[in-house]
Design an enzyme around this catalytic site. Sequence first.
Site: not given
Length: 547
Positions: A23, A159, A197, A249, A391, A517, A519
């Site tokens: 992430s 993997e 760090k 940042r 939908c 959809h 979007e």
Amino acid sequence: MSKDDKQEKPTKYIFVTGGVVSSLGKGLAAASLGTLLEYRGLKVVLQKFDPYLNVDPGTMSPFQHGEVYVLDDGAETDLDLGHYERFTSGNLTKNNNLTSGQVYEMVLEQERRGDYLGATVQVIPHVTDEIKNRIYNVAKEQKPDIIITEIGGTIGDIEGLPFLEAMRQFALENGKDNVLFIHVTLLPFLAAAGELKTKPTQQSVAKLQSLGIQPDIIICRTEHEIEDDMRHKISMFCNVAQHAVIQARDMEHSIYELPLELRKERLDRIACDSLRLTTPTPDLTPWENFVQRIISPSHKVKIAVVGKYIELQDAYKSIYEALTHAGAYLDCGLEIQRVDAEDIEKHGAEAYLSGVGGILIPGGFGDRGIEGKIEAARFARETKLPYFGICLGMQIATIEYARHVCCFEGANSQEFDEKAEHLVICLLEDQKEVDKKGGSMRLGTWVTDIKPDTRTYDLYQSATITERHRHRYEVNPVYKERLEQGDLIISGASPDGTLAEIIEIADHPFFVAVQFHPEFLSKPNHPHPLFRGFVQAVLDSSELPLR
Ligand code: GLN
């Protein structure tokens, strides 16, 4: 020199890996670099390699994977492909997302066919060749100046190894001037020590080096400014030029600021120099203006998104982005109220929706929270709040209308209650024989004809449109006539007229719901017309004070 003699420019390749933690925003970093390179006049294509064994993310729950992003050709892909399509003008295909599952599927199919007769089939060379072929094929088919390939997962994952080995070989085959490695990493801030760090970065770069890959650029995710001495330290320990140690940042307002931040760090310039590409300085004014309207809009509205994965950042990603695009276009800031449909079931719609200017119900599967969503749709219809259903959100609106306006008691969808007396939503005809779950829905781009003199026509300004789909159920054709007896209009249908694609309610400030959809087709400076229409309707009826 004749046209045939003209040498085609070789495609250049950028690989983006991630280290330390997941992430990190690798996908956004890759997409932002894509933006910058496109603004430099290059044709950029992005692709994602996902090391997991699923053939595609279509069968994974949003808890595992966030949103499943659907392409024109019906491929169900990683949500990073959504970033790629939004941050560049690219229109991607199933070839732009490769998983280990697909690689092994292809290799095993060839083995059974006898393509490798006599040979032992191995990770090197058979799996790695298949991975490399995907990059060469995309280069051949899509003919970009640059392919940016993001490798999913974190360096150190078992993997991911075949993908990294394939990258190493690929770099060797194509030469230093044509291949660039970017490693995205984290500089944790230790509050007790009061400092950032670098050790985890050093270790993940050492791991990459042990696999034969030397990053050319390191992008450091950091909560604090990195000083020159820290850049120097990372440069020394990681064997990367100091100017190629780049900070990223956390963005204060919007992910769309990232290309501008990375531009300040000269990421695009460093990449082009390293790949021996001479390109003009980009003029980012359109992007800057877009970002500026997100940061300091002149208007403000509040919109509720009612779903069952509301607590997850990524479950309705493209919807939030499409709302942002529409908001920016209208110079309107959006406060999004995320409402859990199950809370509405417990405490009623009014408790959660009375202060909002509009309601959006996104797509979904399964019956959890359904009654809460139906209550939300009823609240929007009865109190004349702008409603936008996507939908499942269209199926919900249809059930609600059937129950409370047409008085079909207990109307429901076959997905939630097989035995309901009025199945106003039923399985699509060609889904009846389907028994496999993977890649088997009605997927990808389909044409819709729009009825003239409707709000929908007004918004699209076109009699035919194409939109991306991902569903198994539809408005039951048997009920269509009865549903249309009041003020509900089926304003969009498949060209043969059988399948309801869009509904709207006439006597309402904005009540539009679609089976597809939209979007997935919204872009930063080109908001989708339906999202624009929805946000405009909210703005017209319930603008909030700016502060
Ligand atoms: N579950 C519904 C169907 O399969 C809606 C799907 C969706 O919202 N993507 O038709």
